[in-house]
Design an enzyme around this catalytic site. Structure first.
Site, PDB file in Angstrom:
ATOM      1  N   LYS A 123      -2.155  -4.034   6.578  1.00 33.24           N
ATOM      2  CA  LYS A 123      -1.397  -3.846   5.103  1.00 33.24           C
ATOM      3  C   LYS A 123      -1.380  -2.444   4.891  1.00 33.24           C
ATOM      4  O   LYS A 123      -2.157  -1.422   5.459  1.00 33.24           O
ATOM      5  CB  LYS A 123      -2.574  -4.311   4.161  1.00 33.24           C
ATOM      6  CG  LYS A 123      -2.078  -4.089   2.646  1.00 33.24           C
ATOM      7  CD  LYS A 123      -2.915  -4.883   1.795  1.00 33.24           C
ATOM      8  CE  LYS A 123      -2.894  -4.603   0.453  1.00 33.24           C
ATOM      9  NZ  LYS A 123      -3.864  -5.346  -0.690  1.00 33.24           N
ATOM     10  N   SER A 198      -2.162  -8.670  -3.364  1.00 34.00           N
ATOM     11  CA  SER A 198      -1.331  -7.746  -2.997  1.00 34.00           C
ATOM     12  C   SER A 198      -0.988  -7.670  -1.414  1.00 34.00           C
ATOM     13  O   SER A 198      -0.322  -6.886  -1.138  1.00 34.00           O
ATOM     14  CB  SER A 198      -1.816  -6.430  -3.418  1.00 34.00           C
ATOM     15  OG  SER A 198      -2.984  -6.292  -2.923  1.00 34.00           O
ATOM     16  N   SER A 222      -6.609 -10.111  -3.890  1.00 34.44           N
ATOM     17  CA  SER A 222      -5.330  -9.863  -3.254  1.00 34.44           C
ATOM     18  C   SER A 222      -5.434 -10.234  -1.701  1.00 34.44           C
ATOM     19  O   SER A 222      -4.418  -9.932  -0.709  1.00 34.44           O
ATOM     20  CB  SER A 222      -5.397  -8.011  -3.254  1.00 34.44           C
ATOM     21  OG  SER A 222      -4.837  -7.730  -4.747  1.00 34.44           O
TER      22      SER A 222
END
Length: 519
Positions: A123, A198, A222
């Site tokens: 990420k 996210s 997330s």
């Protein structure tokens, strides 16, 4: 309670009005992503590592297979922010050379570098040296990571080879992976829909069979919400057992640091176990991750929905059915199964709003180039509606809520803190060292990107474990009639991560786990 309920009702009223409009806008189905053809892409990271160590396959062939798959699907998904494909292939060649010359042996690698030669993805908010490190935040455009974050460093030191960094909402502030620097990421099961947030870029790549293992982060869901939307496994660890240094955003506030965790995302449950052993290697508390778990000895508590005003947070029938099938399976196999009261979760949205008021905002929420510029979140939210703000609407909403102290009087903060602490003690006592809690990950499966903004209160299910400081694993349970993934999360008591991971592996054996997107 009045303001949170009113806010939920307002959000869902707008959602109710807009949903048929979005359904008409997206009535035409988009092209499906190409099917997974290369058999190397259907092997777990744990097995890939073993085959590489034993000389059955080369690291180069695995890395090149994943590079080709990413190139094949990313035009459909827009999940990759920046790649390091050339460097990754060269690192894979070096791995193969070390095995060929005997510099590295299978026995030593299994102990010292258990992910030797295996490709992973990261990420973008979890820093990877030399790669983009912006959080999708316009003032940070062009910023590169000067070093690896600690979670990334641990997996690299175990022999893993990072391929790329993946897309997120602006500063991880939202349930849908979109920002003004890199655009919108799409769902591999239905490219009209959201991959979640996210960790949406990670979820989309892994779900598409373009990554086998990734690093994500989780504040109120997330990791787990993208795992639901993209049909994969993901683990939110107990706070403090996986290092978060190198994450963007970050705050010195202890409340913030207790909510934020880094954790693994994968298509196969056994890879969560391996990754957690590595990522938690510096933890002082014994986690007993290799200790066998007998499902017959488990106490399984469950809740399949929270009934609230106008059903705003009620779950869909396919998610409730998945929970019913899982709990029935455990009951048939000798576990004690018990339904719990929704009172545990019914006030969580209020707790989330109260925390928004208490938390000290990360420095990144201020414009680094103009720190004196204290933009008003509510004004920016209104401007974003008309495309006039440099903030995304998701980020502006979070900033507005925090600036307004979560609509909670400051005098009530201590009251909510006491309630949270009391609930943590009581729920940990309920679960003990042999209990797990099965509940929804989100109120529904993936939906249209523009509607995610109005479903933020449906993150109460994942927010519960963050607020309670509990570990939680999302478990995929196949696809629904629309061809999109369903599933739920499994929580356990603090530092009982092994129970979540064991239940995930058991359910994967029973129900199949990850299902590739339909072609």
């Amino acid at each position: 309670m009045f303001v949170p309920n009113l806010l939920s009702l307002l959000l869902h009223t707008v959602h109710f009005i807009l949903r048929p409009i979005y359904a008409l806008i997206y009535i035409r189905k988009q092209p499906k992503i190409p099917p997974v053809k290369n058999p190397l892409l259907k092997i777990s990271a744990s097995n890939l590592a073993k085959k590489i160590r034993d000389g059955e396959i080369s690291s180069q062939s695995v890395v090149e297979a994943y590079v080709e798959r990413i190139k094949e699907v990313n035009p459909f998904l827009n999940a990759v922010v920046e790649d390091r494909f050339v460097a990754a292939i060269n690192e894979a060649k070096m791995c193969d050379a070390k095995l060929k010359t005997g510099e590295a042996t299978a026995i030593s690698l299994e102990k010292e570098k258990p992910l030797f030669g295996v490709p992973i993805t990261v990420k973008e908010s979890c820093s990877l040296k030399g790669m983009s490190f912006t959080g999708g935040h316009v003032p940070r455009e062009g910023v590169k990571a000067s070093e690896d974050g600690l979670a990334t460093e641990v997996l690299r030191n175990s022999g893993a080879i990072p391929l790329c960094v993946t897309n997120t909402p602006e500063l991880c502030s939202g349930l849908h992976a979109t920002n003004f620097l890199f655009g919108t990421t799409r769902n591999p099961y239905d490219t009209r829909k959201s991959p979640g947030g996210s960790s949406g870029g990670e979820g989309a790549l892994i779900g598409a069979g373009a990554s086998v293992l990734g690093i994500g982060s989780d504040f109120i869901g997330s990791i787990r919400i993208p795992c639901l939307f993209n049909g994969i496994f993901g683990h939110k660890p107990t706070p403090g057992i996986v290092p978060t240094k190198g994450h963007l955003p970050m705050s010195n506030d202890p409340v913030f640091q207790k909510l934020l965790v880094c954790g693994p995302m994968a298509r196969y449950a056994e890879d969560l176990h391996l990754a957690m052993k590595l990522l938690s290697s510096g933890c002082d508390t014994p986690l007993r991750l290799d200790e066998p778990v007998d499902v017959k000895t488990l106490r399984v508590f469950y809740l399949d929905t929270v009934n609230t005003l106008c059903g705003t947070k009620s779950t869909t029938s396919d998610i409730r059915r998945a929970i019913k099938e899982a709990t029935h399976y455990f009951a048939e196999n000798g576990a004690h199964v018990e339904h719990v009261s929704q009172d545990w979760l019914s006030d969580i949205f209020t707790f989330v709003l109260a925390l928004c008021g208490e938390i000290e905002l990360p420095d990144e929420y201020s414009d680094a180039k103009h720190p004196e510029d204290k933009k008003n979140g509510l004004v920016e939210l209104i401007k974003s509606t008309f495309g006039l703000s440099t903030y995304t609407s998701q980020f502006a909403l979070i900033r507005a809520v925090t600036q307004m102290h979560g609509f909670v009087p400051v005098s009530k903060f201590e009251h909510f803190k006491t309630l949270r602490e009391d609930m943590r003690v009581r729920f940990n006592n309920l679960l003990g060292s042999d209990g797990v809690f099965i509940c929804p990950t989100f109120a529904q499966t993936t939906t249209y990107p523009g509607l995610m903004f109005f479903k933020i209160d449906c993150s109460i299910y994942t927010a519960f474990s963050n607020i309670m400081h509990l570990p939680s694993t999302h478990v995929p349970m196949g696809l629904n009639s629309d061809g999109v993934p369903i599933g739920f999360q499994v929580m356990a008591g603090s530092h009982q991560d092994r129970l979540c991971l064991a239940v995930a592996r058991e359910l994967e054996k029973a129900f199949g786990g990850w299902v590739p997107p339909l072609s």
